[in-house]
Design a protein around this motif. Structure first.
Motif, PDB file in Angstrom:
ATOM      1  N   LEU A  89       1.970  21.066   7.824  1.00 15.94           N
ATOM      2  CA  LEU A  89       2.802  21.707   8.844  1.00 15.94           C
ATOM      3  C   LEU A  89       3.784  20.758   9.519  1.00 15.94           C
ATOM      4  O   LEU A  89       4.684  21.206  10.238  1.00 15.94           O
ATOM      5  CB  LEU A  89       1.905  22.348   9.923  1.00 15.94           C
ATOM      6  CG  LEU A  89       1.110  23.584   9.489  1.00 15.94           C
ATOM      7  CD1 LEU A  89       0.214  24.042  10.626  1.00 15.94           C
ATOM      8  CD2 LEU A  89       2.059  24.713   9.074  1.00 15.94           C
ATOM      9  N   TYR A  90       3.623  19.474   9.312  1.00 16.39           N
ATOM     10  CA  TYR A  90       4.516  18.523   9.980  1.00 16.39           C
ATOM     11  C   TYR A  90       5.968  18.728   9.562  1.00 16.39           C
ATOM     12  O   TYR A  90       6.893  18.343  10.295  1.00 16.39           O
ATOM     13  CB  TYR A  90       4.087  17.088   9.660  1.00 16.39           C
ATOM     14  CG  TYR A  90       4.364  16.672   8.244  1.00 16.39           C
ATOM     15  CD1 TYR A  90       3.445  16.953   7.228  1.00 16.39           C
ATOM     16  CD2 TYR A  90       5.539  15.996   7.904  1.00 16.39           C
ATOM     17  CE1 TYR A  90       3.695  16.580   5.926  1.00 16.39           C
ATOM     18  CE2 TYR A  90       5.789  15.617   6.597  1.00 16.39           C
ATOM     19  CZ  TYR A  90       4.870  15.908   5.620  1.00 16.39           C
ATOM     20  OH  TYR A  90       5.132  15.552   4.327  1.00 16.39           O
ATOM     21  N   VAL A  91       6.184  19.351   8.385  1.00 17.03           N
ATOM     22  CA  VAL A  91       7.560  19.535   7.912  1.00 17.03           C
ATOM     23  C   VAL A  91       8.339  20.514   8.777  1.00 17.03           C
ATOM     24  O   VAL A  91       9.573  20.545   8.736  1.00 17.03           O
ATOM     25  CB  VAL A  91       7.570  20.035   6.446  1.00 17.03           C
ATOM     26  CG1 VAL A  91       6.891  19.037   5.539  1.00 17.03           C
ATOM     27  CG2 VAL A  91       6.888  21.402   6.333  1.00 17.03           C
ATOM     28  N   THR A 147       9.255  23.904   3.071  1.00 16.72           N
ATOM     29  CA  THR A 147       8.207  24.846   3.493  1.00 16.72           C
ATOM     30  C   THR A 147       7.733  25.759   2.369  1.00 16.72           C
ATOM     31  O   THR A 147       6.878  26.619   2.605  1.00 16.72           O
ATOM     32  CB  THR A 147       8.719  25.718   4.650  1.00 16.72           C
ATOM     33  OG1 THR A 147       9.926  26.385   4.253  1.00 16.72           O
ATOM     34  CG2 THR A 147       8.993  24.876   5.888  1.00 16.72           C
ATOM     35  N   ALA A 148       8.223  25.588   1.167  1.00 12.89           N
ATOM     36  CA  ALA A 148       7.836  26.462   0.055  1.00 12.89           C
ATOM     37  C   ALA A 148       6.337  26.339  -0.251  1.00 12.89           C
ATOM     38  O   ALA A 148       5.653  27.349  -0.449  1.00 12.89           O
ATOM     39  CB  ALA A 148       8.662  26.130  -1.188  1.00 12.89           C
ATOM     40  N   GLU A 149       5.829  25.110  -0.298  1.00 10.67           N
ATOM     41  CA  GLU A 149       4.408  24.915  -0.588  1.00 10.67           C
ATOM     42  C   GLU A 149       3.530  25.514   0.503  1.00 10.67           C
ATOM     43  O   GLU A 149       2.455  26.075   0.220  1.00 10.67           O
ATOM     44  CB  GLU A 149       4.095  23.436  -0.752  1.00 10.67           C
ATOM     45  CG  GLU A 149       4.644  22.823  -2.030  1.00 10.67           C
ATOM     46  CD  GLU A 149       4.143  21.406  -2.239  1.00 10.67           C
ATOM     47  OE1 GLU A 149       3.306  20.948  -1.420  1.00 10.67           O
ATOM     48  OE2 GLU A 149       4.575  20.752  -3.207  1.00 10.67           O
ATOM     49  N   SER A 150       3.978  25.415   1.754  1.00 11.67           N
ATOM     50  CA  SER A 150       3.210  25.988   2.853  1.00 11.67           C
ATOM     51  C   SER A 150       3.089  27.500   2.706  1.00 11.67           C
ATOM     52  O   SER A 150       2.025  28.082   2.966  1.00 11.67           O
ATOM     53  CB  SER A 150       3.870  25.641   4.189  1.00 11.67           C
ATOM     54  OG  SER A 150       3.188  26.248   5.270  1.00 11.67           O
ATOM     55  N   VAL A 151       4.169  28.140   2.263  1.00 15.82           N
ATOM     56  CA  VAL A 151       4.144  29.588   2.052  1.00 15.82           C
ATOM     57  C   VAL A 151       3.161  29.950   0.948  1.00 15.82           C
ATOM     58  O   VAL A 151       2.403  30.932   1.048  1.00 15.82           O
ATOM     59  CB  VAL A 151       5.556  30.110   1.712  1.00 15.82           C
ATOM     60  CG1 VAL A 151       5.502  31.548   1.197  1.00 15.82           C
ATOM     61  CG2 VAL A 151       6.456  30.031   2.936  1.00 15.82           C
TER      62      VAL A 151
END
Length: 359
Positions: free
Chosen positions: A224-226, A237-241
């Motif tokens: 989440l730091y990104v 944020t693609a990987e976070s999604v």
């Protein structure tokens, strides 16, 4: 803007996971609908969660169409604005979906627990999780004034009163912690129920699959730091999604799997619990109503009486369900019928040929 880079991967993952979750939920609902009590509140919450998940998939697909998952330098400014706006909408939607999914698991377990403190603990997790989910959803658009400045660089930003990154950290950490709690809680609740050990292990292991969702939550939280440390927002944020979608999907599947157990039991040939109302051969008319199996020494007789039927005396023996309850009776009550755990009694009726009719 044509799809590229991580955009195609994101669409493939979220669509596949939504279809997979929908299949499990649909099968669960069919099984519940065929039960005597029909679907319950946990099923409605689960179906609502899937609908919200589909809305999330639609929003993130639109964002990918405009360039989500690609580098800002490869996109035009109008596409960056549209992709960012659609992603913010998707984040708002999936935050609600995460809260609803955990509430569905809690509602399912609520039908199993019998002690008050169990219910208090579950309501605590459900209410706090929903609270953080709603707060994060609001924060997505309320973090800065005006909110258009979040996705449109042409709009001057006045101030930002909420820290999205901090709230996201808290919510995601709480979500992961709840996953681990819900994975272990059934072992404590179910282990003392009057069920066969094999059935207990099967149900507990099924519910404990939620630990996989917790692992996804930990990975998502660590990235989440990104949110506040990158200028290449759409790509970073693609990987976070993807991890968010995976956590949501695993949660939906895990809460559906225990209810599907009747399917694989039938595929494996069924169990002795299906043998009702059978008459043993060579028993001289003795009919047993209930389970056809060998009696156990621990059975406790708590009642004995005599009735008359068709000119014959019958001894009626009532056995306490604390020992003679079926191995899967509680299991079927939990997983199929929309009821709480109940104590039952098994009655055995035997007719004796000791009546003499009039000459």
């Amino acid at each position: 803007m044509p799809l590229g880079n991580q955009g195609l991967v994101v669409i493939a993952v979220v669509c596949t996971e939504a279809i997979l979750a929908g299949g499990f939920i649909g099968t669960r609902v069919v099984i519940r609908t065929s039960s005597t009590k029909g679907i319950g509140i946990d099923d409605w919450v689960l179906m609502s969660t899937w609908i919200v998940q589909v809305a999330f998939v639609c929003a993130i697909t639109v964002s990918c169409h405009y360039g989500f998952g690609q580098h800002n330098t490869d996109l035009s400014k109008p596409d960056v604005r549209m992709a960012t706006k659609a992603e913010l909408v998707a984040q708002c939607i999936v935050s609600c979906a995460m809260g609803l999914s955990k509430a569905a698991v809690g509602m399912f377990l609520m039908r199993i627990v019998v002690q008050k403190w169990h219910k208090v603990v579950l309501w605590f997790w459900i209410s706090t999780m929903m609270g953080w989910s709603i707060l994060l959803s609001i924060t997505v658009f309320a973090q800065c004034v005006p909110f258009e400045s979040l996705y449109d660089e042409r709009v001057p930003r006045e101030y930002c009163s909420l820290d999205l990154t901090t709230i996201a950290y808290i919510m995601c950490s709480w979500s992961a912690a709840m996953d681990f709690f819900l994975a272990g809680f059934p072992w404590m609740v179910l282990w003392k129920l009057n069920m066969g050990k094999k059935e207990k292990v099967t149900i507990c292991v099924s519910l404990s699959l939620g630990i996989l969702a917790g692992i996804c939550g930990v990975v998502r939280t660590s990235g989440l730091y990104v949110l506040s440390h990158t200028e290449d927002y759409l790509f970073a944020t693609a990987e976070s999604v993807i991890w968010t979608s995976s956590e949501l999907t695993i949660t939906l599947i895990c809460v559906s799997v225990p209810v599907l157990r009747p399917i694989w039991v039938r595929l494996l040939g069924g169990t002795i619990s299906d043998r009702y109302y059978k008459q043993s051969e060579g028993s001289r008319g003795i009919v047993t109503i209930g389970r056809m199996r060998n009696p156990r020494p621990a059975d406790m007789e708590i009642g004995l009486g005599t009735i008359r039927h068709d000119g014959k005396n019958a001894n009626v023996t009532t056995i306490g369900a604390s020992r003679r309850n079926s191995d899967d009776g509680s299991e079927r009550t939990i997983l199929r019928d929309n009821q709480a755990i109940q104590r039952t009694r098994e009655v055995t009726v035997a007719y004796e040929d000791n009546y003499r009719g009039s000459d």
